[in-house]
Design an enzyme around this catalytic site. Sequence first.
Site, PDB file in Angstrom:
ATOM      1  N   HIS A   1      -0.953   6.084   6.434  1.00 46.47           N
ATOM      2  CA  HIS A   1      -1.814   5.878   7.607  1.00 46.47           C
ATOM      3  C   HIS A   1      -1.968   4.381   7.915  1.00 46.47           C
ATOM      4  O   HIS A   1      -1.947   3.964   9.080  1.00 46.47           O
ATOM      5  CB  HIS A   1      -3.185   6.515   7.348  1.00 46.47           C
ATOM      6  CG  HIS A   1      -4.194   6.192   8.389  1.00 46.47           C
ATOM      7  ND1 HIS A   1      -4.166   6.775   9.638  1.00 46.47           N
ATOM      8  CD2 HIS A   1      -5.232   5.321   8.398  1.00 46.47           C
ATOM      9  CE1 HIS A   1      -5.157   6.275  10.355  1.00 46.47           C
ATOM     10  NE2 HIS A   1      -5.819   5.390   9.631  1.00 46.47           N
ATOM     11  N   LYS A   2      -2.085   3.564   6.846  1.00 49.02           N
ATOM     12  CA  LYS A   2      -2.237   2.111   7.051  1.00 49.02           C
ATOM     13  C   LYS A   2      -0.978   1.511   7.685  1.00 49.02           C
ATOM     14  O   LYS A   2      -1.063   0.605   8.500  1.00 49.02           O
ATOM     15  CB  LYS A   2      -2.542   1.412   5.717  1.00 49.02           C
ATOM     16  CG  LYS A   2      -4.012   1.498   5.322  1.00 49.02           C
ATOM     17  CD  LYS A   2      -4.376   0.586   4.167  1.00 49.02           C
ATOM     18  CE  LYS A   2      -5.868   0.721   3.844  1.00 49.02           C
ATOM     19  NZ  LYS A   2      -6.260  -0.035   2.652  1.00 49.02           N
TER      20      LYS A   2
ATOM     21  N   SER B   1       0.846  -1.191   0.000  1.00 44.94           N
ATOM     22  CA  SER B   1       0.000   0.000   0.000  1.00 44.94           C
ATOM     23  C   SER B   1       0.880   1.239   0.000  1.00 44.94           C
ATOM     24  O   SER B   1       2.006   1.200   0.490  1.00 44.94           O
ATOM     25  CB  SER B   1      -0.870  -0.008   1.264  1.00 44.94           C
ATOM     26  OG  SER B   1      -1.510   1.227   1.435  1.00 44.94           O
TER      27      SER B   1
ATOM     28  N   PHE C   1     -14.863   8.420   7.397  1.00 43.34           N
ATOM     29  CA  PHE C   1     -14.254   7.652   6.309  1.00 43.34           C
ATOM     30  C   PHE C   1     -15.339   6.881   5.575  1.00 43.34           C
ATOM     31  O   PHE C   1     -16.209   6.266   6.197  1.00 43.34           O
ATOM     32  CB  PHE C   1     -13.204   6.690   6.886  1.00 43.34           C
ATOM     33  CG  PHE C   1     -12.646   5.737   5.864  1.00 43.34           C
ATOM     34  CD1 PHE C   1     -12.005   6.207   4.724  1.00 43.34           C
ATOM     35  CD2 PHE C   1     -12.777   4.366   6.028  1.00 43.34           C
ATOM     36  CE1 PHE C   1     -11.509   5.330   3.764  1.00 43.34           C
ATOM     37  CE2 PHE C   1     -12.267   3.479   5.071  1.00 43.34           C
ATOM     38  CZ  PHE C   1     -11.639   3.969   3.944  1.00 43.34           C
TER      39      PHE C   1
ATOM     40  N   ASN D   1      -0.412   3.910   1.369  1.00 41.16           N
ATOM     41  CA  ASN D   1      -1.110   4.680   2.385  1.00 41.16           C
ATOM     42  C   ASN D   1      -0.311   4.702   3.702  1.00 41.16           C
ATOM     43  O   ASN D   1      -0.236   3.698   4.420  1.00 41.16           O
ATOM     44  CB  ASN D   1      -2.490   4.016   2.574  1.00 41.16           C
ATOM     45  CG  ASN D   1      -3.394   4.808   3.476  1.00 41.16           C
ATOM     46  OD1 ASN D   1      -2.920   5.525   4.358  1.00 41.16           O
ATOM     47  ND2 ASN D   1      -4.684   4.666   3.259  1.00 41.16           N
TER      48      ASN D   1
ATOM     49  N   ASP E   1      -7.878  -5.737   1.073  1.00 41.70           N
ATOM     50  CA  ASP E   1      -8.940  -5.126   0.281  1.00 41.70           C
ATOM     51  C   ASP E   1     -10.186  -5.173   1.137  1.00 41.70           C
ATOM     52  O   ASP E   1     -10.398  -6.134   1.880  1.00 41.70           O
ATOM     53  CB  ASP E   1      -9.151  -5.876  -1.045  1.00 41.70           C
ATOM     54  CG  ASP E   1      -9.866  -4.992  -2.056  1.00 41.70           C
ATOM     55  OD1 ASP E   1      -9.517  -3.799  -2.158  1.00 41.70           O
ATOM     56  OD2 ASP E   1     -10.786  -5.472  -2.741  1.00 41.70           O
TER      57      ASP E   1
ATOM     58  N   LYS F   1     -15.059   2.015  17.271  1.00 46.49           N
ATOM     59  CA  LYS F   1     -15.142   1.321  15.964  1.00 46.49           C
ATOM     60  C   LYS F   1     -14.045   0.263  15.858  1.00 46.49           C
ATOM     61  O   LYS F   1     -14.300  -0.860  15.407  1.00 46.49           O
ATOM     62  CB  LYS F   1     -15.016   2.342  14.824  1.00 46.49           C
ATOM     63  CG  LYS F   1     -14.950   1.689  13.454  1.00 46.49           C
ATOM     64  CD  LYS F   1     -14.684   2.678  12.327  1.00 46.49           C
ATOM     65  CE  LYS F   1     -14.346   1.939  11.039  1.00 46.49           C
ATOM     66  NZ  LYS F   1     -14.000   2.809   9.911  1.00 46.49           N
TER      67      LYS F   1
HETATM   68  P1  IMP Z   1      -9.928  -0.109   1.151  1.00 42.71           P
HETATM   69  O1  IMP Z   1      -9.811  -1.404   0.413  1.00 42.71           O
HETATM   70  O2  IMP Z   1      -9.579  -0.222   2.610  1.00 42.71           O
HETATM   71  O3  IMP Z   1      -9.242   1.032   0.458  1.00 42.71           O
HETATM   72  O4  IMP Z   1     -11.491   0.265   1.149  1.00 42.71           O
HETATM   73  C1  IMP Z   1     -12.225   0.394  -0.059  1.00 42.71           C
HETATM   74  C2  IMP Z   1     -13.463   1.242   0.187  1.00 42.71           C
HETATM   75  O5  IMP Z   1     -14.381   0.532   1.018  1.00 42.71           O
HETATM   76  C3  IMP Z   1     -13.192   2.552   0.898  1.00 42.71           C
HETATM   77  O6  IMP Z   1     -12.842   3.571  -0.002  1.00 42.71           O
HETATM   78  C4  IMP Z   1     -14.550   2.825   1.542  1.00 42.71           C
HETATM   79  O7  IMP Z   1     -15.441   3.376   0.617  1.00 42.71           O
HETATM   80  C5  IMP Z   1     -15.045   1.434   1.891  1.00 42.71           C
HETATM   81  N1  IMP Z   1     -14.665   1.077   3.280  1.00 42.71           N
HETATM   82  C6  IMP Z   1     -13.791   0.096   3.655  1.00 42.71           C
HETATM   83  N2  IMP Z   1     -13.676   0.056   4.997  1.00 42.71           N
HETATM   84  C7  IMP Z   1     -14.492   1.035   5.474  1.00 42.71           C
HETATM   85  C8  IMP Z   1     -14.793   1.494   6.804  1.00 42.71           C
HETATM   86  O8  IMP Z   1     -14.278   1.036   7.832  1.00 42.71           O
HETATM   87  N3  IMP Z   1     -15.690   2.509   6.880  1.00 42.71           N
HETATM   88  C9  IMP Z   1     -16.266   3.068   5.791  1.00 42.71           C
HETATM   89  N4  IMP Z   1     -16.008   2.710   4.551  1.00 42.71           N
HETATM   90  C10 IMP Z   1     -15.113   1.673   4.378  1.00 42.71           C
END
Ligand code: IMP
Length: 200
Positions: free
Chosen positions: A11-12, A7, A157, A9, A74, A180
């Site tokens: 923050h991650k 990633s 988020f 990111n 993901d 959360k």
């Molecule tokens: P990612 O794979 O972590 O980047 O998440 C993909 C998408 O899923 C994000 O852009 C959000 O739209 C949604 N999403 C994933 N996890 C969360 C969460 O904890 N809260 C809100 N939306 C989330």
Amino acid sequence: MNLYLASNNAHKIEELKTFFHKEGLSMLQLASAKEIGGMPDVAETESSFVGNARLKAEALYAQAPEGSWVLADDSGLQVDALEGAPGVYSARFAGVGASAQACIDLLLEKLEGVEQAKRSAQFVCTLVLLGPGKQEQVFEGIAPGHITLGNQGESSFGYDPVFIPEGHQETYAQMGADLKNTMSHRTRALNKLARFFRGL
Ligand code: IMP
């Protein structure tokens, strides 16, 4: 043990470092993709979370020094009344580059007229870990809940302002990050990952 996160990111990375520290997994040296040439651009073309996480893990693994580990994730939201949508399209539900609020608005529009009892949904987080010899482990975390009728709480988020986790009265946005994090899909998947490393 060197573990690279697939990633860009920052923050991650920080979140994961804090998590490993808290879990006492000090044998893991977490590093970002930047240290091994950067995270390659990966088109998320698969129809499942595990498929897309695997694409990211394999892309970075190809650049990683022999003997290291690579972790990719993901995640997204699955709404039962929408047959699992937005799913792997969660980030781009309202189009590539659309805001989180635009995605929420589209979701609420698609759920218009759907009664509370039928607004069940779940957040899913899938982690793909590749170890020495490209051995793969998959960890999945699921957080069930339902979708509200409108935004509740300041947007933090993604879909946080419209998701109420099972057993609670507040959305993820209203309860704040600390609460959360005790129940999120991501925490559940990470707990499984921690259990795996502890067992090695
Ligand atoms: P990612 O794979 O972590 O980047 O998440 C993909 C998408 O899923 C994000 O852009 C959000 O739209 C949604 N999403 C994933 N996890 C969360 C969460 O904890 N809260 C809100 N939306 C989330």
